[in-house]
Design an enzyme around this catalytic site. Sequence first.
Site: not given
Ligand code: RIB
Length: 313
Positions: A242
């Site tokens: 992500h």
């Molecule tokens: O949903 C993904 C996000 O949530 C990313 O930033 C991961 O690090 C968590 O914080």
Amino acid sequence: MARKIIIDTDPGQDDAVAILLALASPEEIDVAGIVAVAGNVGLAQNAKNALKVVELSGRRDVAVYAGCARPMMRELITAEHVHGHTGLDGPDLPEPKLRLETIHGVDFIIDTIRREPEKTVTLCALGPLTNLAMALIKAPDITERIEEIVLMGGAYFEVGNITPAAEFNIYVDPEAARTVFACGAPITMMPLDVTHQMLGTPERVAAFSAVGNRSGAAVAAMLGFSERFDLKKYGWPGAPLHDPCVIAYLLKPEIFKGRVCNVEIETASPLTRGMTVADYWHVTDRPRNASFIRSGDADAFYALLTERIARLP
Ligand code: RIB
Ligand code: CA
């Protein structure tokens, strides 16, 4: 001229890779500071994790600040089930020697934006938006001085990951997200719609180990831990990566595609709390407040990541 950014983060293995990508790219990115926020795990541990990642990168010139310890209105919800007890399980990183700065992370954000020339500071948010919202509430004058807010959060066509309707970062502090998305500063969002295309297949994770430095080994260990939850949940050939999408966007925006549209945040309904409602097809006349990134070139993304991680110790 390198682009000046502040990274707001809740490390988290994927946050850590994003931070390493930024710190490996000093010609293009000038990290003014890193601010920890409560999210994946508690604030103190996230801040300690950020210190560990800065030390891993060798960039001891970059300062780390602690921001808010919980969402603006709600109890903190964390994600140890994904990231492990420390939030950065996987590699065995040494206890940090670096110390946190003493001023509050929200004040660091405000002071930096006020001090730097207008439209020269980009806020890169990798966790819940509590710190950014609190900065905007405490110092509304910074809003028109912000160059851009680039954030990992939300979902629309891909739906949620922490609930059927919401992505974790927005779900944890929906009121903060509403404040940020309504502020008027330019926003580019990296929702699950694009991060779910950036799958860390075994070949791609192995490429980090093959780099042969400590950073590559640490990244492979991080992803080897955090992927377990998603591989079991989704059954895909790799786990989504992500937060590095935010930094990759700064380095190679051409990797990504999306469109500017209206994005509103649900804060009232228990069922859909934290949902990012994107008017992607412009069916309303609501203000088009965000660039919603819907797709990306995963091969180019991982090639960039591997090449930059190889530049670190
Ligand atoms: O949903 C993904 C996000 O949530 C990313 O930033 C991961 O690090 C968590 O914080
Ligand atoms: Ca994060």
